[in-house]
Motif scaffolding. Structure first.
Motif, mmCIF file in Angstrom:
data_model
loop_
_atom_site.group_PDB
_atom_site.id
_atom_site.type_symbol
_atom_site.label_atom_id
_atom_site.label_comp_id
_atom_site.label_asym_id
_atom_site.label_seq_id
_atom_site.Cartn_x
_atom_site.Cartn_y
_atom_site.Cartn_z
ATOM 1 N N ILE A 53 0.824 -1.216 0.000
ATOM 2 C CA ILE A 53 0.000 0.000 0.000
ATOM 3 C C ILE A 53 0.863 1.274 0.000
ATOM 4 O O ILE A 53 0.389 2.354 -0.351
ATOM 5 C CB ILE A 53 -0.945 -0.004 1.229
ATOM 6 N N THR A 54 2.152 1.172 0.381
ATOM 7 C CA THR A 54 2.923 2.402 0.626
ATOM 8 C C THR A 54 3.098 3.294 -0.616
ATOM 9 O O THR A 54 2.867 4.490 -0.523
ATOM 10 C CB THR A 54 4.285 2.094 1.295
ATOM 11 N N PRO A 55 3.473 2.757 -1.789
ATOM 12 C CA PRO A 55 3.539 3.670 -2.933
ATOM 13 C C PRO A 55 2.152 4.130 -3.379
ATOM 14 O O PRO A 55 1.983 5.223 -3.928
ATOM 15 C CB PRO A 55 4.216 2.834 -4.030
ATOM 16 N N MET A 56 1.148 3.275 -3.102
ATOM 17 C CA MET A 56 -0.223 3.599 -3.537
ATOM 18 C C MET A 56 -0.777 4.808 -2.776
ATOM 19 O O MET A 56 -1.435 5.657 -3.342
ATOM 20 C CB MET A 56 -1.161 2.414 -3.287
ATOM 21 N N ILE A 57 -0.509 4.853 -1.459
ATOM 22 C CA ILE A 57 -1.097 5.962 -0.699
ATOM 23 C C ILE A 57 -0.464 7.277 -1.127
ATOM 24 O O ILE A 57 -1.122 8.317 -1.152
ATOM 25 C CB ILE A 57 -1.004 5.759 0.833
ATOM 26 N N ALA A 58 0.815 7.231 -1.517
ATOM 27 C CA ALA A 58 1.452 8.464 -2.005
ATOM 28 C C ALA A 58 0.766 8.938 -3.284
ATOM 29 O O ALA A 58 0.494 10.136 -3.463
ATOM 30 C CB ALA A 58 2.939 8.205 -2.253
ATOM 31 N N MET A 59 0.461 8.000 -4.172
ATOM 32 C CA MET A 59 -0.205 8.388 -5.426
ATOM 33 C C MET A 59 -1.637 8.840 -5.168
ATOM 34 O O MET A 59 -2.093 9.844 -5.701
ATOM 35 C CB MET A 59 -0.162 7.211 -6.409
ATOM 36 N N LEU A 60 -2.346 8.082 -4.307
ATOM 37 C CA LEU A 60 -3.742 8.423 -4.018
ATOM 38 C C LEU A 60 -3.864 9.808 -3.394
ATOM 39 O O LEU A 60 -4.684 10.628 -3.813
ATOM 40 C CB LEU A 60 -4.319 7.394 -3.044
ATOM 41 N N GLU A 61 -3.038 10.060 -2.362
ATOM 42 C CA GLU A 61 -3.159 11.361 -1.678
ATOM 43 C C GLU A 61 -2.752 12.502 -2.611
ATOM 44 O O GLU A 61 -3.338 13.575 -2.561
ATOM 45 C CB GLU A 61 -2.319 11.364 -0.394
ATOM 46 N N THR A 62 -1.766 12.253 -3.450
ATOM 47 C CA THR A 62 -1.358 13.309 -4.383
ATOM 48 C C THR A 62 -2.493 13.614 -5.370
ATOM 49 O O THR A 62 -2.805 14.772 -5.639
ATOM 50 C CB THR A 62 -0.090 12.881 -5.153
ATOM 51 N N LEU A 63 -3.108 12.553 -5.879
ATOM 52 C CA LEU A 63 -4.211 12.756 -6.830
ATOM 53 C C LEU A 63 -5.376 13.481 -6.169
ATOM 54 O O LEU A 63 -5.892 14.475 -6.689
ATOM 55 C CB LEU A 63 -4.719 11.398 -7.326
ATOM 56 N N LEU A 64 -5.778 12.968 -5.012
ATOM 57 C CA LEU A 64 -7.008 13.491 -4.404
ATOM 58 C C LEU A 64 -6.795 14.870 -3.787
ATOM 59 O O LEU A 64 -7.651 15.750 -3.911
ATOM 60 C CB LEU A 64 -7.553 12.484 -3.382
ATOM 61 N N GLU A 65 -5.637 15.088 -3.176
ATOM 62 C CA GLU A 65 -5.346 16.445 -2.658
ATOM 63 C C GLU A 65 -5.168 17.413 -3.816
ATOM 64 O O GLU A 65 -5.359 18.609 -3.667
ATOM 65 C CB GLU A 65 -4.068 16.439 -1.805
ATOM 66 N N GLY A 66 -4.785 16.890 -4.963
ATOM 67 C CA GLY A 66 -4.597 17.742 -6.153
ATOM 68 C C GLY A 66 -5.872 17.938 -6.942
ATOM 69 O O GLY A 66 -5.828 18.360 -8.091
ATOM 70 N N LYS A 67 -6.994 17.580 -6.337
ATOM 71 C CA LYS A 67 -8.329 17.821 -6.925
ATOM 72 C C LYS A 67 -8.583 16.990 -8.180
ATOM 73 O O LYS A 67 -9.337 17.393 -9.046
ATOM 74 C CB LYS A 67 -8.538 19.324 -7.252
#
Ligand code: FES
Length: 379
Positions: A162-176
């Motif tokens: 999950i570790t690389p995934m959460i970085a991508m997910l949070e970047t996408l979602l925080e980036g609107k």
């Protein structure tokens, strides 16, 4: 003198890290003298000193480590990993860990699960303290989001995958990012589910994010249980996106998978079956190994520089070199970072990732190379 901000570092570097100053500081170079005054002043761009600035317990067996590197650290793309160098009992150990926070974060963070046979991961979980100094590499790896984000994305992870995934997910979602994003995440039960609270908060905040936690525990009341299969895949894609299962099977989105080998192998086979191998990107956090009957291993490994030798027992050449008392550089130990690259001057090896066999003089990655008979290494 403060060397911790990018501006001051670049100014100081232009003044002190010049050929003339380094010649005056020969044979070690000016960087070595700065490190003696303050280890955080190192000018080494490949082993950047970093203080542990916070430690957060994620589960009983996983912690997140926030790092404050010096100004040589640039930044990272979500999904990338870093090599971590830690001195334990007088010996420098190196492992690779994915960065587990969004690209909007100021400091990199890694999340480390303690594995039963993980010497370094256990040390990080039980011994590392806030204030300790370690070293890290620049961010590495190509398991990253594409420049053009597609209209739908699927992430499949298990355990610490999950570790690389959460970085991508949070970047996408925080980036609107507003298109559908689905995460199918496998763990044993709620107690071993890393980032559960963070993921559930993301799902509450972002309508376009569909979170599907799958637990293997038989007591689980989740809709999906057990290991990844086609039913899980099509259920994940059809439910939130209001697609029929047939349509979901035809229109698989770009998909990232990370976790144990068995998960990656199963997902890879499923995508192949559905004719969508081109839509799958994977990252293994353990090197797959082409197994050889260890009883069949033969030959000797000669280390020509150190004038040492050992017999081949079928394990990878990095393990054999270390057991012979050598200390070759290493990082990921799974064939990604090339840190263990070494010249083989004679003999044949099998690439344990691909099964490919090669002969004669060449550079090989020791961690994923298995000797086939006598081999000589420049080590
Ligand atoms: S240690 Fe990274 S490729 Fe071998």
């Amino acid at each position: 003198m403060n060397l911790t901000t990018t501006t001051s570092r670049s100014t100081w570097r232009s003044i002190i890290d010049t050929p003339l100053v380094n010649a005056l500081a020969a044979p070690h170079g000016i960087g070595r003298y700065l490190e003696v005054i303050n280890p955080m002043w190192s000018l080494d761009k490949n082993r950047i000193p970093a203080r542990v600035s916070a430690i957060t317990s994620e589960t009983d067996e996983a912690v997140s480590i926030e790092l404050s590197p010096n100004g040589e650290w640039t930044h990272f793309q979500p999904g990338q990993f870093i090599q971590v160098f830690i001195e334990i009992d007088g010996r420098l150990q190196s492992r690779s860990y994915s960065i587990s926070n969004s690209a909007f974060s100021k400091k990199p963070r890694i999340t480390v699960k303690a594995h039963d046979d993980g010497f370094v991961s256990k040390y990080i979980n039980t011994q590392l303290k806030v204030g300790d100094r370690i070293s890290i590499s620049p961010a590495l790896g190509e398991f990253v989001l594409p420049a053009q984000i597609p209209s739908a994305l699927l992430f499949i992870a298990a355990g610490s995958g999950i570790t690389p995934m959460i970085a991508m997910l949070e970047t996408l979602l925080e980036g609107k990012h507003s298109h559908p994003v689905t995460l199918l995440y496998y763990s044993r039960d709620t107690s071993t589910c890393i980032f559960r609270r963070r993921l559930e908060d993301l799902a509450k905040k972002h309508d376009n994010f569909s979170l599907i936690l799958v637990f293997s525990s038989p007591s689980s009341t989740q809709e999906l249980t057990g290991r990844f299969n086609q039913h899980h895949l099509l259920t994940a894609l059809s439910s939130k996106n209001a697609l029929s299962r047939e349509t979901a099977a035809i229109t698989l989105p770009l998909t990232y998978v990370c976790g144990p080998e068995v998960l990656i192998d199963t997902v890879t086979a499923e995508f192949k079956l559905l004719g969508h191998s081109d839509k799958l990107l994977s990252e293994r956090f353990k090197a797959p190994s082409v197994t050889q009957n260890l009883g069949d291993a033969s030959g000797n490994i000669a280390f020509s520089t150190s004038k040492q030798a050992t017999s081949n027992d079928g394990r990878n050449l990095l393990d054999l070199a270390e057991d012979a008392g050598l200390n070759p550089q290493s990082g990921c130990r799974m064939g990604i970072c090339h840190t263990c690259s070494c010249l083989k001057t004679s003999g044949s090896v099998r690439n344990m990732n691909t099964g490919e066999i090669s002969h004669g003089e060449e550079h090989i990655r020791l961690c994923v190379s298995q000797a086939l008979g006598d081999v000589t290494l420049s080590l």
